[in-house]
Design an enzyme around this catalytic site. Structure first.
Site, PDB file in Angstrom:
ATOM      1  N   GLU A 162      49.260  27.782  60.119  1.00 31.73           N
ATOM      2  CA  GLU A 162      49.236  29.233  59.859  1.00 31.73           C
ATOM      3  C   GLU A 162      48.443  29.146  58.524  1.00 31.73           C
ATOM      4  O   GLU A 162      49.061  28.366  57.322  1.00 31.73           O
ATOM      5  CB  GLU A 162      50.604  29.832  59.521  1.00 31.73           C
ATOM      6  CG  GLU A 162      50.534  31.196  59.069  1.00 31.73           C
ATOM      7  CD  GLU A 162      51.544  32.132  59.636  1.00 31.73           C
ATOM      8  OE1 GLU A 162      52.273  31.723  60.712  1.00 31.73           O
ATOM      9  OE2 GLU A 162      51.628  33.194  59.188  1.00 31.73           O
ATOM     10  N   ARG A 163      47.350  29.710  58.202  1.00 32.16           N
ATOM     11  CA  ARG A 163      46.642  29.828  57.131  1.00 32.16           C
ATOM     12  C   ARG A 163      46.072  28.417  56.810  1.00 32.16           C
ATOM     13  O   ARG A 163      45.857  28.253  55.404  1.00 32.16           O
ATOM     14  CB  ARG A 163      47.389  30.548  55.902  1.00 32.16           C
ATOM     15  CG  ARG A 163      48.008  31.653  56.130  1.00 32.16           C
ATOM     16  CD  ARG A 163      46.989  33.001  56.812  1.00 32.16           C
ATOM     17  NE  ARG A 163      47.815  33.855  57.243  1.00 32.16           N
ATOM     18  CZ  ARG A 163      47.259  34.964  57.877  1.00 32.16           C
ATOM     19  NH1 ARG A 163      46.080  35.143  58.386  1.00 32.16           N
ATOM     20  NH2 ARG A 163      48.316  36.127  58.211  1.00 32.16           N
ATOM     21  N   GLU A 289      58.479  40.145  57.845  1.00 31.55           N
ATOM     22  CA  GLU A 289      57.472  40.178  58.530  1.00 31.55           C
ATOM     23  C   GLU A 289      58.144  39.940  59.920  1.00 31.55           C
ATOM     24  O   GLU A 289      57.570  39.065  60.685  1.00 31.55           O
ATOM     25  CB  GLU A 289      56.517  39.202  58.414  1.00 31.55           C
ATOM     26  CG  GLU A 289      55.662  39.795  57.031  1.00 31.55           C
ATOM     27  CD  GLU A 289      54.583  38.906  56.613  1.00 31.55           C
ATOM     28  OE1 GLU A 289      54.816  37.562  57.022  1.00 31.55           O
ATOM     29  OE2 GLU A 289      53.840  39.185  55.780  1.00 31.55           O
ATOM     30  N   ARG A 322      63.792  32.660  50.521  1.00 36.57           N
ATOM     31  CA  ARG A 322      62.370  33.483  50.130  1.00 36.57           C
ATOM     32  C   ARG A 322      62.544  34.586  49.898  1.00 36.57           C
ATOM     33  O   ARG A 322      63.319  35.473  50.620  1.00 36.57           O
ATOM     34  CB  ARG A 322      61.156  33.083  51.128  1.00 36.57           C
ATOM     35  CG  ARG A 322      60.855  31.751  51.518  1.00 36.57           C
ATOM     36  CD  ARG A 322      59.702  31.298  52.355  1.00 36.57           C
ATOM     37  NE  ARG A 322      58.648  31.795  51.818  1.00 36.57           N
ATOM     38  CZ  ARG A 322      57.483  32.475  52.434  1.00 36.57           C
ATOM     39  NH1 ARG A 322      57.934  33.110  53.689  1.00 36.57           N
ATOM     40  NH2 ARG A 322      56.189  32.530  51.867  1.00 36.57           N
ATOM     41  N   ARG A 339      55.190  48.435  48.493  1.00 44.03           N
ATOM     42  CA  ARG A 339      55.291  47.201  48.740  1.00 44.03           C
ATOM     43  C   ARG A 339      55.644  46.100  47.333  1.00 44.03           C
ATOM     44  O   ARG A 339      56.341  45.232  47.395  1.00 44.03           O
ATOM     45  CB  ARG A 339      54.165  46.334  49.365  1.00 44.03           C
ATOM     46  CG  ARG A 339      54.205  44.986  49.752  1.00 44.03           C
ATOM     47  CD  ARG A 339      53.074  44.490  50.726  1.00 44.03           C
ATOM     48  NE  ARG A 339      53.359  43.099  51.192  1.00 44.03           N
ATOM     49  CZ  ARG A 339      52.374  42.545  51.780  1.00 44.03           C
ATOM     50  NH1 ARG A 339      51.729  43.268  52.491  1.00 44.03           N
ATOM     51  NH2 ARG A 339      52.258  41.244  51.804  1.00 44.03           N
ATOM     52  N   ASP A 368      51.133  39.279  47.477  1.00 39.22           N
ATOM     53  CA  ASP A 368      50.988  38.189  48.450  1.00 39.22           C
ATOM     54  C   ASP A 368      49.771  37.347  48.198  1.00 39.22           C
ATOM     55  O   ASP A 368      48.554  37.388  48.744  1.00 39.22           O
ATOM     56  CB  ASP A 368      50.757  38.680  49.980  1.00 39.22           C
ATOM     57  CG  ASP A 368      51.055  37.370  50.949  1.00 39.22           C
ATOM     58  OD1 ASP A 368      51.244  36.457  50.426  1.00 39.22           O
ATOM     59  OD2 ASP A 368      50.471  37.766  52.086  1.00 39.22           O
ATOM     60  N   GLU A 396      44.038  31.348  51.500  1.00 40.97           N
ATOM     61  CA  GLU A 396      44.229  32.561  52.364  1.00 40.97           C
ATOM     62  C   GLU A 396      43.156  33.586  51.887  1.00 40.97           C
ATOM     63  O   GLU A 396      42.548  34.145  52.707  1.00 40.97           O
ATOM     64  CB  GLU A 396      45.740  32.781  52.665  1.00 40.97           C
ATOM     65  CG  GLU A 396      45.729  34.016  53.439  1.00 40.97           C
ATOM     66  CD  GLU A 396      47.261  34.479  53.809  1.00 40.97           C
ATOM     67  OE1 GLU A 396      48.161  33.922  53.222  1.00 40.97           O
ATOM     68  OE2 GLU A 396      47.420  35.455  54.680  1.00 40.97           O
ATOM     69  N   GLU A 515      36.770  36.392  41.963  1.00 43.54           N
ATOM     70  CA  GLU A 515      37.295  37.784  41.806  1.00 43.54           C
ATOM     71  C   GLU A 515      36.388  38.815  41.464  1.00 43.54           C
ATOM     72  O   GLU A 515      36.454  39.816  42.317  1.00 43.54           O
ATOM     73  CB  GLU A 515      38.107  37.505  40.232  1.00 43.54           C
ATOM     74  CG  GLU A 515      38.783  38.788  40.036  1.00 43.54           C
ATOM     75  CD  GLU A 515      39.740  38.645  38.810  1.00 43.54           C
ATOM     76  OE1 GLU A 515      39.606  37.844  37.983  1.00 43.54           O
ATOM     77  OE2 GLU A 515      40.329  39.801  38.566  1.00 43.54           O
TER      78      GLU A 515
END
Ligand code: BDP
Length: 683
Positions: A162-163, A289, A322, A339, A368, A396, A515
């Site tokens: 994942e990622r 999630e 977590r 969020r 995130d 990610e 950025e």
């Protein structure tokens, strides 16, 4: 390479029989052999055994004339003990080490309280030799700042990651644990050489097969992995599925307050420790999630975590729980479900309710792992709870190892952030290392790994600097981003000063470049949904996952103030709340994270918001192209395959940065209707 070998490299003396010390010996042997083409002889003083060596590299004579490297622990080796006063021994922490030249016989002693410390010392000595440092007269003391220095693999048993952006998993294939221990061992070496001491070996999203890692089906193989990591001082953890009692155990519930469930976990812990006696514990993603958790049973997260903690407690195991908990099915019209607020809203009320062997793992920011976010307000808010900081090494949201983004400067900003929890100077790094609230042992830093089966480990060769830098910074947060880059470049490319200067500049500029062409003024998430690569301004904006830029024809940014906004800014402590709450004092780089403003709002920089968006995207894309040009100047200095591999990625980055620039500039030009003052072409 090229430098002359100090005489003491010719022999290594060791008396203690210990598997971690054996790793230290092997590292010194290998490292010295590859640096100087001379294999040191091994002198085992107690047994008198001198290892036979049959290799193509010349073997040094087995003698201590002219000095040698003496390695061992204070308690286990009298000669090592003699080299240090009692006070000096005491100043050395459990995983710390001392390295000292003995002027009389020209030897060098690498000493620690534990074999682990000695291993880290051996790697330090190699680093000095490899980077061409002055090793004439050494006298060093090093103690790690953070007790837990952890890596999280997000590897799935089908071999996907994942990622992951560097090939397949080195741990799993076809729903089995790998038999290729060579690659695992090399990974253990790599992690230990950067000072890391813990690993969670599977993805935090634990699904069907992965749920069985805790069963007899996988424990024998998992114990072989753990044995390899153990020999490098690394403790193994598993991510677990909170619904395991149902999915694996066949129970009707996973309710943490159900005695049968608690008993099931106790038996499971017993089986795991029978297979892996030094097992670290569980890493848990719950109620996040779409993963199961205590909420399904009307229980809170302290109840959920404590039940697991009780199962692991008899064995000294930890529950790393977590805090990445938020509603991913929110109604975007309802701003109270911001969020950014979620982790604090869930966990702050539970401060003080967790058992001593529970650690809450908090992502560096409230969202995130965006290229820019504020620091999570949970740091400083949980005085009576063990905390760990979570970073993401895998890129990610920062270019997926196709774009260059050296993250150490970002991590340093997080570590140096002042929470004001105990007045001025209450930094995040003091919370991670336990010193601010007086925690010992049950705290530290974790990060999501960026490695895979690619020959160079990280896909983009230069992305290795992030894994290395993470380890070094976690050992010592005072190290500078420049210093770490310099070490990594010298160890990777050698001592060519042109290469060092150019690559160092590339690494240090890369975060700000990334950025500039992606995320203006604290707005994140303008990426394609699911895979998160490439620009898509509204990709997530109207989805259930959250609201991120709030742009319309008159303005942009999310109002997170208490004055008419979501109130997120009030989750910080005093001075930080004031800083972010006020439009006047809020730093430009986070302005749109905290405030909704007209495009014509004037920043501290003197530019309007819209002009800043245009300028930073034009400049960012140009600076991305300059990264490539800088690299091209090194063509003659570098090995062809290395040069080409990185060049290909930089070419892609240059082109892709142009796409980011055009997409974002066009979008905001059309939304705002305000032209670029420099009249550049916006499509
Ligand atoms: C996000 C990732 C997702 C992870 C999640 C997590 O997009 O794949 O599972 O974080 O940290 O960054 O649990």
């Amino acid at each position: 390479p090229g430098a002359s070998m100090p005489e003491w490299c010719a022999s290594i003396a060791v008396t203690e029989a210990d598997e971690i010390l054996e790793s230290a010996v092997q590292e010194l042997e290998r490292g010295i052999a590859s640096l100087f083409r001379l294999r040191p002889s091994l002198i085992r003083q107690r047994t008198g055994l001198i290892r036979e060596y049959t290799g193509s590299i010349q073997q040094a004579a087995a003698t201590t004339d002219g000095g040698h490297i003496l390695i061992g622990t204070f308690a286990g080796n009298p000669q090592v003990r003699q080299a240090f006063t009692e006070a000096e021994q005491e100043q050395t922490a459990e995983e710390g080490y001392r390295i000292r030249t003995n002027v009389e016989d020209g030897s060098v002693t690498v000493a620690g309280q534990t074999a682990k410390g000695v291993l880290y010392g051996a790697f330090h000595l190699l680093r000095l030799l490899q980077t061409g440092a002055d090793v004439q007269k050494l006298d060093l003391l090093e103690n790690p700042s953070n007790p837990l220095r952890m890596i999280n693999q997000w590897d799935n048993m089908d071999g996907s990651i994942e990622r992951g952006y560097a090939g397949r998993s080195i741990f799993y294939k076809n729903n089995e644990i790998t038999k290729d221990m060579g690659r695992i061992r090399d990974y253990a070496r790599l992690l230990a050489s950067a000072g890391l001491n813990a690993i969670a070996i599977n993805n935090v999203n634990v699904h069907r097969v992965e749920s069985q890692l805790i069963t007899e089906r996988f424990l024998p193989d998992a114990s072989r992995l753990a044995a390899v990591f153990r020999s490098y001082g690394i403790r193994t953890f598993f991510s677990i599925n909170y619904a395991s009692p149902i999915e694996v155990g066949g129970l009707a519930t996973a309710d943490p307050l159900d005695p049968e469930v608690a008993e099931w976990w106790k038996q499971t812990a017993h089986k795991i420790y029978a297979a892996i006696p030094d097992f670290g514990g569980f890493l848990v993603k719950a109620d996040s999630e779409n993963r199961p958790g205590p909420f399904s049973y009307g229980r809170n997260h302290a109840e959920g975590a404590n039940m697991l903690a009780e199962a692991l407690q008899p064995y000294g195991g930890l529950v790393i729980w977590r805090c990445f908990v938020y509603n991913c099915k929110q109604d975007w019209r309802d701003r109270s479900t911001d969020r950014a607020r979620a982790a604090y809203d869930h966990f702050k009320p539970l401060d003080g309710l967790f058992h001593d062997n529970v650690i809450l793992q908090v992502k560096n920011g409230p969202m995130d792992f965006q290229v820019r976010e504020p620091v999570s307000p949970l740091f400083g808010a949980m005085e009576r709870t063990n905390l760990m900081l979570e970073f993401q090494i895998t890129q990610e949201y920062t270019g997926q190892q196709r774009h260059l983004c050296y993250l150490v400067p970002q991590w340093k900003e997080v570590l140096n952030f002042d929470t004001y929890a105990r007045g001025k100077g209450s930094t995040v790094k003091q919370i991670a290392d336990g010193s601010l609230f007086g925690k010992s042992g049950t705290c530290g830093i974790a990060a999501v790994s960026n490695i895979g089966s690619d020959a160079n480990w990280t896909g983009h060769l230069l992305a290795q600097s992030n894994l290395y830098g993470y380890g070094r910074l976690t050992w010592n947060p005072e190290l500078s981003a420049e210093g770490i880059a310099n070490e990594w470049i010298r160890m990777t490319f050698g001592s060519n000063e042109r290469v060092i200067a150019a690559v160092s500049r590339m690494l240090l500029d890369s975060w700000s470049i990334y950025e500039s062409y992606t995320a203006p003024l604290g707005v994140g998430w303008m990426v394609n949904p699911d895979h998160h690569y490439g620009p898509n301004v509204d990709g997530y904006e109207y989805s259930k996952w959250g609201t991120y830029h709030f742009a319309d024809c008159s303005g942009i940014g999310v109002n997170r103030t208490a004055a008419g906004g979501t109130g997120y800014a009030a989750q910080y402590i005093g001075p930080n709340t004031e800083l972010y709450e006020s439009l006047e004092s809020c730093p430009d780089e986070l302005l749109l994270f905290f405030h909704h403003v007209p495009y014509t709002h004037v920043l501290h920089s003197g530019k309007t918001v819209i002009q800043h968006i245009y300028d930073s995207h034009f400049e960012g894309a140009e600076r991305a192209a300059q990264l490539m040009e800088t690299w091209m100047e090194l063509k003659e200095e570098l090995e062809e395959s290395v040069y080409q591999q990185v060049l290909e990625r930089l070419e892609h980055q240059t082109e892709h940065a142009g796409e980011w620039r055009d997409m974002i500039n066009t979008y905001f030009f059309r939304k705002s209707g305000i032209p670029d003052v420099h009249e550049r072409t916006i499509y």
